[in-house]
Design a protein around this motif. Structure first.
Motif: not given
Length: 820
Positions: A8-16, A19, A56, A407
């Motif tokens: 989940r940390l990896w997934d959220s890092s790709h959202v950042t 951006e 991260r 993803k």
């Protein structure tokens, strides 16, 4: 954290990351000079976001087990680290300074000063263990062979009478200790008998004693059985490695079982992945290889026939440099190929004709531009532009691979850590196709030659090789002549160790260079006062210029090239410690080319040239490497002192300058110079060799406070209210970290540590020792500041400050006129 949490940390890092990639394109738009601060703010904001993303990605990479995801994360990690270096370079070009005040950006982004810390990826050390151990063993072996010859000293001479007295004293002391031990045992025995008579000791029978012994022994056996059963259960569920795995991988499980197990699983999965790669390559070559080969041959033969029918002759086969048969497989018709060939011929002729015209017109244009620039001088506004990034495409490609492959994959709460066979086969299929294409190209070139001889009765037309561009235009430099081509690397390495030019660095982590950041940088900028770098800023710059570049070959080959840095500061500021920290964090070799170390080791011009050549050659072959030059000002003396004329420190100047310029991207070799007297050196030559100058001033109040607290606690003392650390930081203004460390060690000796429970530590105890030391006086620091502002970057900074002051004064004058 569980594997699902890291996923989940990896997934959220790709959202950042998405951006940040969206913010990259607007950054490339040119900005007028009056909006310099706005551009600086945007770059700083992007820089801080990438630092957080790097932190991260490093955490996820260290914990991830799945080999394909680890490979993708490694590319992203290198790409983000490289982008951090690019943004640092842009900040230097925008601020015209090595120190950047980001307190306002931190406040707006709601971050803390800890978020400014540059994270050093853990794989720099963890994935180089075998090479590090092998190199360390070789160095230790050579040093052990040298030790008997170098440490031989004459035994101390002692008179016979003194020797007899010493022996008698030692013997009497030994007898006294034995007598004291014997008497102590007698007193204990008497005391034990007296207590047993007074209390009445209970005597056990033979059966009772046997029962007690059996009880203790059976309890011990049961505890061992329970411990063994527990371990077997943990091995069964995969929480502990089995004995066979420990023996195979050489892992010794200690207190940190979790980390050892994770490393073990990563190595297991990586081995499985490597075996699957080899197997997939063999399978695809055997099953799909023949079909690929025949299909390619048919397509190329069809292309031969169509081109002959259209043009009346067989086409020229594309050479390997231009892509070979890959150009034929680009879904083009023979007419399009013929048109492209004709266009290429016309373009080549036009280029030859235009070259002569360009040489004539360039001279005229230069004259016109020179006149226009002189006319427009003062009127045209400077435009700031951020250079295009070389790492953003790498990051973007990794991000797209994540979106397409990982993803939308539903792995559940506990994702599988085995490799994906489908994506592996797809990746290998491209490699197999490329290998087969090269083989087919060789066969079809021969077949084309035979067709020409059979059909057209003509010999094969030679293909003109592409014209080589001049080296001057490409900016390439001549290759260095190898003076030691007949010698092996081992012999060169051993000779340099024996000469003392390769040394074993001290194990020091970069985080041990203690210091706090500058909290009032933006306030000082508003007051038109240039803030001096803090020890925290120095540590960050060393991490960016030294550690991140040397740690990864992919980062070094694409990042802005920095070949050398110069650390300038008073004695005792930890310059040598920073050099050792760079070597420790990157596992780099340490070469010592200091003038004092070279004394008596080379004679004549050829000797100096040979030493420099050997050092840089071995440094390139055993990357990463750090070449350290202490007292770097001596190589560029304005005037050599009389006492140092025999040493001739300037003899290395020309060869060193030439060798540093030959370092290219991918050569993970860093020249680091240290000096405390830069004023004695010739500025032009010094700045030509050292591309970045890092000034280390006296520690400020915040850094001194952190230093005192850390060094006292390092001695095993807990800081209490009786010890006023703030007062110590205040009165120690001007003292270096070395002075603070020395004072701490002198006060907190063994005797004082034993008295802490009765007599608490107070600040006044340190003052007497500080008073005996010489601080760094303001005059000395001001002299270094004046020198720093004469460096190329310092001059630009001073010029920018003057221009901004003049612009503000002109603006105030215009406002006054409007009010009138």
């Amino acid at each position: 954290m569980s594997e699902g949490a890291y996923q989940r940390l990896w997934d959220s890092s790709h959202v950042t990351l998405q951006e940040l990639l969206d913010r990259e394109q607007p950054l490339l738009e040119p900005v007028p000079d009056r909006e310099r601060q706005s551009l600086q703010y945007r770059i700083s904001s992007l820089y801080l976001h990438y630092l957080g993303l790097l932190r991260r990605f490093d955490t996820v990479y260290d914990q991830m087990v799945q080999p394909q995801k680890r490979r993708l994360l490694r590319r992203l990690l290198d790409g983000v680290a490289g982008r951090v270096l690019e943004l640092k370079d842009e900040l230097v070009r925008t601020d015209l300074c090595e120190t950047h005040c980001m307190d306002r950006v931190l406040q707006d982004l709601k971050l803390t000063p800890a978020d400014l810390e540059v994270p050093i990826p853990k794989y720099f050390l963890l994935e180089q263990n075998s090479a590090i151990k092998e190199r360390g063993l070789i160095l230790a072996e050579i040093l052990s062979r040298m030790r008997p010859a170098s440490v031989e000293e004459a035994p101390p001479v002692m008179h016979r009478t003194d020797a007899i007295i010493l022996a008698q004293r030692a013997e009497r002391a030994r007898q006294g200790r034995l007598r004291a031990t014997f008497m102590r045992e007698i007193r204990k025995e008497e005391e034990r008998d007296r207590k047993s008579r007074e209390e009445g000791r209970h005597k056990f029978t033979q059966d009772q004693s046997a029962v007690i012994i059996q009880k203790v022994w059976k309890g011990y056996l049961q505890r061992k059985r329970t411990q063994l059963d527990r371990r077997r259960e943990m091995e069964f569920i995969g929480m502990l490695p089995s004995a066979n795995q420990v023996e195979h991988f050489g892992i010794i499980t200690q207190a940190s079982f979790g980390e050892d197990i994770r490393r073990l699983r990563q190595r297991e999965k990586e081995e499985e992945f490597q075996q699957a790669l080899v197997k997939a390559h063999e399978t695809l070559t055997e099953t799909e290889g023949p079909d690929m080969k025949e299909k390619m041959k048919e397509q190329i033969r069809q292309w031969f026939i169509e081109c002959h029918a259209l043009t009346g002759r067989f086409p020229d086969y594309p050479d390997e440099a231009s892509g070979g048969s890959y150009l034929i497989f680009a879904d083009k018709t023979p007419e399009q190929v013929r048109m492209e060939l004709e266009v290429q011929d016309k373009e080549n002729k036009k280029k030859e004709q235009d070259k002569n015209k360009e040489n004539e017109t360039e001279k005229k244009e230069k004259k016109k531009k020179g006149k226009e620039e002189r006319a427009k001088k003062g009127e045209a506004e400077t435009v700031l532009k951020v250079s295009p990034s070389r790492f953003v495409p790498v990051i973007n490609a990794g991000h797209e691979e994540y979106i397409s492959l990982w993803k939308n994959r539903n792995d559940g709460l506990y994702p599988s850590q085995s490799f994906d066979s489908e994506s592996l086969r797809e990746e290998k299929r491209k490699e197999v196709e490329l290998e087969i294409r090269i083989q087919v190209d060789e066969l079809m070139r021969q077949e084309l030659k035979n067709l020409r001889l059979a059909v057209d009765k003509e010999e094969e037309r030679p293909v003109k090789p592409p014209r080589k561009k001049s080296k001057k235009k490409l900016g390439k430099k001549k290759k260095e002549k190898d003076l030691t081509s007949d010698r092996s690397l081992d012999s060169l390495y051993e000779e340099l160790v024996i000469m003392g030019l390769i040394k074993k660095n001290e194990k020091v982590a970069l985080k041990d260079y203690i210091g706090d950041c500058l909290y009032l940088g933006a306030t000082l900028n508003l007051a038109r006062k240039l803030p001096m770098p803090s020890l925290f800023d120095v540590r960050q710059n060393v991490a960016l210029y030294g550690v991140l570049r040397l740690g990864s070959p992919d980062i070094h080959s694409m990042a802005p090239l920095i070949r050398s840095i110069l650390l300038v500061g008073p004695s005792g500021m930890g310059k040598k410690m920073l050099v050792n920290a760079v070597c420790t964090e990157t596992s780099a070799n340490l070469f010592d080319l200091s003038p004092n170390n070279l004394q008596g080791k080379c004679s004549g011009k050829n000797g100096v040239q040979m030493i420099v050549h050997m050092v840089f050659k071995v440094a390139r072959l055993l990357q990463p490497s750090v070449i350290w030059i202490g007292n770097a000002e001596k190589n560029f003396y304005k005037k050599v002192p009389k006492e140092e004329r025999k040493m001739d420190p300037k003899r290395i100047k020309k060869d060193l300058t030439r060798a540093v310029r030959l370092l290219a991207p991918g050569d993970r070799v860093m020249l680091i110079g240290t000096t405390s007297r830069p004023q004695l050196a010739e500025m032009k030559g010094l700045c030509r060799v050292y591309e970045r100058v890092l000034f280390i001033p006296r520690p400020d109040y915040a850094s001194r406070f952190v230093l005192w607290k850390h060094m006292i606690e390092a001695q095993g003392v807990q800081v209490t209210q009786s010890l006023d650390v703030s007062a110590l930081a205040k009165v120690s203004d001007g003292y270096t970290p070395a002075n603070i460390l020395q004072a701490t060690q002198l006060v907190l000796n063994e005797r004082r540590l034993l008295q802490l429970s009765k007599r608490p530590l107070v600040a006044s105890e340190f003052l007497g020792y500080l008073a005996k030391m010489d601080p760094v006086y303001k005059e000395e620091e001001e002299s270094m500041k004046e020198w720093y502002f004469k460096t190329p970057l310092g001059r630009k900074n001073v010029k920018l400050g003057k221009e901004q002051m003049e612009a503000e004064e002109a603006k105030l004058a215009r406002e006054k006129k409007k009010k009138k």
